[in-house]
Design a protein around this motif. Structure first.
Motif, mmCIF file in Angstrom:
data_model
loop_
_atom_site.group_PDB
_atom_site.id
_atom_site.type_symbol
_atom_site.label_atom_id
_atom_site.label_comp_id
_atom_site.label_asym_id
_atom_site.label_seq_id
_atom_site.Cartn_x
_atom_site.Cartn_y
_atom_site.Cartn_z
ATOM 1 N N ASN A 2 2.388 -19.247 -3.203
ATOM 2 C CA ASN A 2 2.755 -17.980 -3.249
ATOM 3 C C ASN A 2 3.672 -18.142 -1.655
ATOM 4 O O ASN A 2 3.212 -17.973 -0.751
ATOM 5 N N PRO A 3 4.393 -17.471 -1.835
ATOM 6 C CA PRO A 3 4.486 -16.683 -0.112
ATOM 7 C C PRO A 3 4.196 -16.305 0.352
ATOM 8 O O PRO A 3 3.677 -15.112 -0.164
ATOM 9 N N ALA A 4 4.000 -16.153 2.080
ATOM 10 C CA ALA A 4 3.161 -15.054 2.391
ATOM 11 C C ALA A 4 3.662 -13.371 2.948
ATOM 12 O O ALA A 4 5.027 -13.804 2.925
ATOM 13 N N TYR A 5 3.229 -12.566 3.049
ATOM 14 C CA TYR A 5 4.011 -10.985 3.687
ATOM 15 C C TYR A 5 3.964 -11.852 4.970
ATOM 16 O O TYR A 5 3.267 -12.652 6.138
ATOM 17 N N SER A 6 5.410 -11.935 4.988
ATOM 18 C CA SER A 6 5.967 -12.127 6.661
ATOM 19 C C SER A 6 5.925 -11.236 7.952
ATOM 20 O O SER A 6 6.347 -11.364 8.453
ATOM 21 N N GLY A 7 5.789 -9.784 7.733
ATOM 22 C CA GLY A 7 6.679 -8.291 8.298
ATOM 23 C C GLY A 7 4.980 -8.564 8.768
ATOM 24 O O GLY A 7 4.126 -8.620 9.371
ATOM 25 N N VAL A 8 5.715 -7.057 9.552
ATOM 26 C CA VAL A 8 4.497 -6.464 10.564
ATOM 27 C C VAL A 8 3.631 -5.882 9.320
ATOM 28 O O VAL A 8 3.760 -5.675 8.489
ATOM 29 N N ARG A 9 2.555 -5.756 10.267
ATOM 30 C CA ARG A 9 0.806 -5.511 9.053
ATOM 31 C C ARG A 9 1.186 -3.886 8.786
ATOM 32 O O ARG A 9 0.378 -3.709 7.740
ATOM 33 N N GLU A 10 1.815 -3.626 10.165
ATOM 34 C CA GLU A 10 1.738 -1.710 9.554
ATOM 35 C C GLU A 10 1.796 -1.628 8.933
ATOM 36 O O GLU A 10 2.547 -0.443 8.207
ATOM 37 N N GLU A 11 3.168 -1.947 8.673
ATOM 38 C CA GLU A 11 4.502 -1.381 7.549
ATOM 39 C C GLU A 11 4.475 -2.559 5.640
ATOM 40 O O GLU A 11 5.062 -2.110 5.456
ATOM 41 N N PHE A 12 3.281 -2.643 5.912
ATOM 42 C CA PHE A 12 2.978 -3.796 4.562
ATOM 43 C C PHE A 12 3.054 -2.694 3.552
ATOM 44 O O PHE A 12 2.210 -2.147 3.507
ATOM 45 N N THR A 13 3.569 -2.994 1.967
ATOM 46 C CA THR A 13 3.451 -3.033 1.394
ATOM 47 C C THR A 13 3.743 -3.807 0.113
ATOM 48 O O THR A 13 3.541 -4.798 0.163
ATOM 49 N N PHE A 14 2.973 -3.327 -0.828
ATOM 50 C CA PHE A 14 2.585 -3.891 -1.921
ATOM 51 C C PHE A 14 3.829 -3.966 -2.676
ATOM 52 O O PHE A 14 4.220 -3.846 -3.060
ATOM 53 N N SER A 15 4.314 -6.091 -3.210
ATOM 54 C CA SER A 15 5.066 -6.239 -3.676
ATOM 55 C C SER A 15 4.822 -7.305 -4.820
ATOM 56 O O SER A 15 3.772 -8.478 -4.373
ATOM 57 N N PRO A 16 4.994 -7.219 -6.051
ATOM 58 C CA PRO A 16 5.173 -9.155 -6.867
ATOM 59 C C PRO A 16 5.432 -10.245 -6.015
ATOM 60 O O PRO A 16 5.165 -11.338 -6.597
ATOM 61 N N THR A 17 6.423 -9.777 -5.355
ATOM 62 C CA THR A 17 6.878 -10.987 -4.771
ATOM 63 C C THR A 17 6.169 -12.213 -4.061
ATOM 64 O O THR A 17 6.191 -12.837 -3.171
ATOM 65 N N TYR A 18 4.905 -11.304 -2.786
ATOM 66 C CA TYR A 18 4.395 -12.173 -1.972
ATOM 67 C C TYR A 18 2.602 -11.855 -2.050
ATOM 68 O O TYR A 18 2.417 -10.425 -2.638
ATOM 69 N N TRP A 19 2.348 -12.885 -1.075
ATOM 70 C CA TRP A 19 0.414 -12.553 -1.768
ATOM 71 C C TRP A 19 0.128 -11.545 -0.692
ATOM 72 O O TRP A 19 0.562 -11.152 0.744
#
Lengths: 103, 245
Positions: B53-70
Motif C-alpha cells: 500500500n502507498p505510504a503517507y508522503s506529506g509532512v507529519r504535522e499535517e497528517f490526516t486519515f485517508s483510505p488511500t494510504y497507510w
C-alpha cells in the motif's frame, strides 16, 4: 508451608539471581525508551526501521537468553531452537521482495 | 542426573533426559518454536501488505486519515483512558508494554523462588504475574473499544460518507487491511495472553494447594513461565511492527 526455607539462599536484592533479573529488566526498559525516542525524534525512513529491528532483536535476545534461561541450557538445545529460526529470515526477504513487486 | 549411574551400560537403557531438559520442558520449547513461526507469518503478512500500500508522503504535522494510504501509527494510537481529546501518541501502548515486561519479571522471580522451594514467594510472584496479565488484557480491551468506535471527527470515505472507527470492511484510519491486520494480530496475541493468564491461575492454584511442595520441585512453574515469557517476546515484535515502524 513448613519447608519454605530449604536453602540458606534467600530472595531479595542480595541474591545474585535476583540481581541479574533486575539488570535485564533495566536493559529491556532502557531499550524500550530508546525506541520511543527514535519514534518521535528520528525521521521516518528505512534507516529508522533498521534501528528498530536491531533494538527489537536485542530485546528478544535478553528475554530468550535470560528470562527463558536458554543461554544456560545445553548447546544442542540452544541450536535446536535457534537454527530453525533461519527460515523466518528467508520468509522475510522473500515476502518483502514480493510486496515491493506490486506498486 | 542420579539415574545415569544406574544405567551405566548404554544410553539406550533409558533413564536419561535428552538435552538435559525434562520431556515437558523440551516439548514446551518446541511448541513455542512452532508458535514463533505462526506469529512470524502473521507479522510478515503485515509487512508485506503494508509495503504493497502507498505510504503517507506529506509532512507529519499535517497528517490526516485517508483510505488511500497507510496511516502513521502514532496518529492512530494516541488516546489514553480518562484523558479524552488530548493527543498522547503511543503513551497508552507504552504503559501496556511496561505492564507486560514487568509481569514477565515477576514470573522470573516466581521461577527463581521455586528453585529455592519457597512456596510463599512463588505464591506472591505468581499472584503479581496474574495481576499484570489481567491488567494488560484490560488495557487491550480498552484499546480495541477505542479503535472500533473511532475519533469524534471520523474520516470522509471514498463514497463521500463520513465513517467512524473500524470494522472488518472499512475503517477511518486507512486501507481496509490495516484494521483487519490490527484485529487479527493483536487479537491472536491477546488470545495467547488470555490462555497464559488461565494457565497461570491453574498453576497458582496448585502452588497454593501445595501440589509442587509435595512433588519436590516447581518445574510446572518453569514451564508455564516459558509460555508467559514467549507471550512477552511476541509483544516486543508486535509493538515494533504495529506501533513504531
Amino acid at each position: 508451608m513448613a519447608h519454605s526455607e530449604h536453602t540458606p539462599q534467600a530472595g531479595g536484592l542480595k541474591n545474585p539471581a535476583v540481581k541479574r533479573v533486575l539488570v535485564v529488566t533495566a536493559i529491556l526498559s532502557g531499550l524500550t525508551i530508546v525506541e520511543f525516542i527514535l519514534a518521535f525524534y528520528y525521521p521516518a525512513n528505512m534507516s529508522r526501521n533498521v534501528l528498530f529491528a536491531i533494538l527489537t532483536i536485542f530485546k528478544a535476545f535478553y528475554i530468550v537468553a535470560e528470562f527463558m534461561h536458554l543461554k544456560h541450557e545445553v548447546k544442542s538445545l540452544i541450536w535446536s531452537i535457534v537454527i530453525p529460526l533461519a527460515f523466518i529470515f528467508w520468509f522475510i526477504v522473500a515476502m518483502l521482495t514480493e510486496g515491493g513487486a506490486h506498486p | 542426573m542420579s539415574t545415569i549411574t544406574v544405567n551405566k551400560g548404554s544410553i539406550w537403557n533409558g533413564g536419561q533426559e535428552p538435552m538435559k531438559a525434562s520431556y515437558g520442558k523440551l516439548m514446551m520449547w518446541f511448541f513455542l518454536l512452532s508458535d514463533a513461526f505462526t506469529f512470524s507469518a502473521l507479522l510478515i503478512t503485515y509487512g508485506t501488505i503494508r509495503f504493497m500500500n502507498p505510504a503517507y508522503s506529506g509532512v507529519r504535522e499535517e497528517f490526516t486519515f485517508s483510505p488511500t494510504y497507510w496511516p502513521i501509527p502514532e496518529k492512530v494510537y494516541e488516546a489514553v483512558p480518562f484523558l479524552h481529546g488530548i493527543s498522547l501518541p503511543l503513551v497508552f501502548v507504552g504503559i501496556m508494554t511496561f505492564i507486560l515486561i514487568l509481569s514477565s519479571v515477576t514470573m522470573v522471580l516466581a521461577v527463581e523462588a521455586g528453585h529455592r522451594m519457597s512456596q510463599k514467594e512463588v505464591e506472591k510472584w505468581m499472584m503479581w504475574t496474574i495481576v499484570g496479565g489481567a491488567a494488560f488484557l484490560g488495557c487491550q480491551a480498552w484499546e480495541w473499544a477505542h479503535f472500533i468506535h473511532g475519533t469524534e471527527a471520523g474520516t470522509v470515505m471514498k463514497d463521500g460518507t463520513t465513517f467512524f472507527g473500524a470494522n472488518l470492511i472499512q475503517n477511518q484510519y486507512g486501507p481496509p487491511p490495516f484494521a483487519n491486520l490490527f484485529f487479527f494480530i493483536t487479537g491472536f496475541h491477546g488470545t495467547h495472553v488470555l490462555s497464559g493468564v488461565i494457565l497461570n491461575i491453574i498453576i497458582f492454584y496448585n502452588v497454593v494447594m501445595g501440589v509442587y511442595e509435595k512433588r519436590g520441585h516447581y518445574e510446572m512453574v518453569e514451564k508455564v513461565g516459558l509460555y508467559w515469557h514467549f507471550v512477552d517476546l511476541v509483544w516486543v515484535f508486535v509493538f515494533t511492527c504495529f506501533y513504531l515502524v
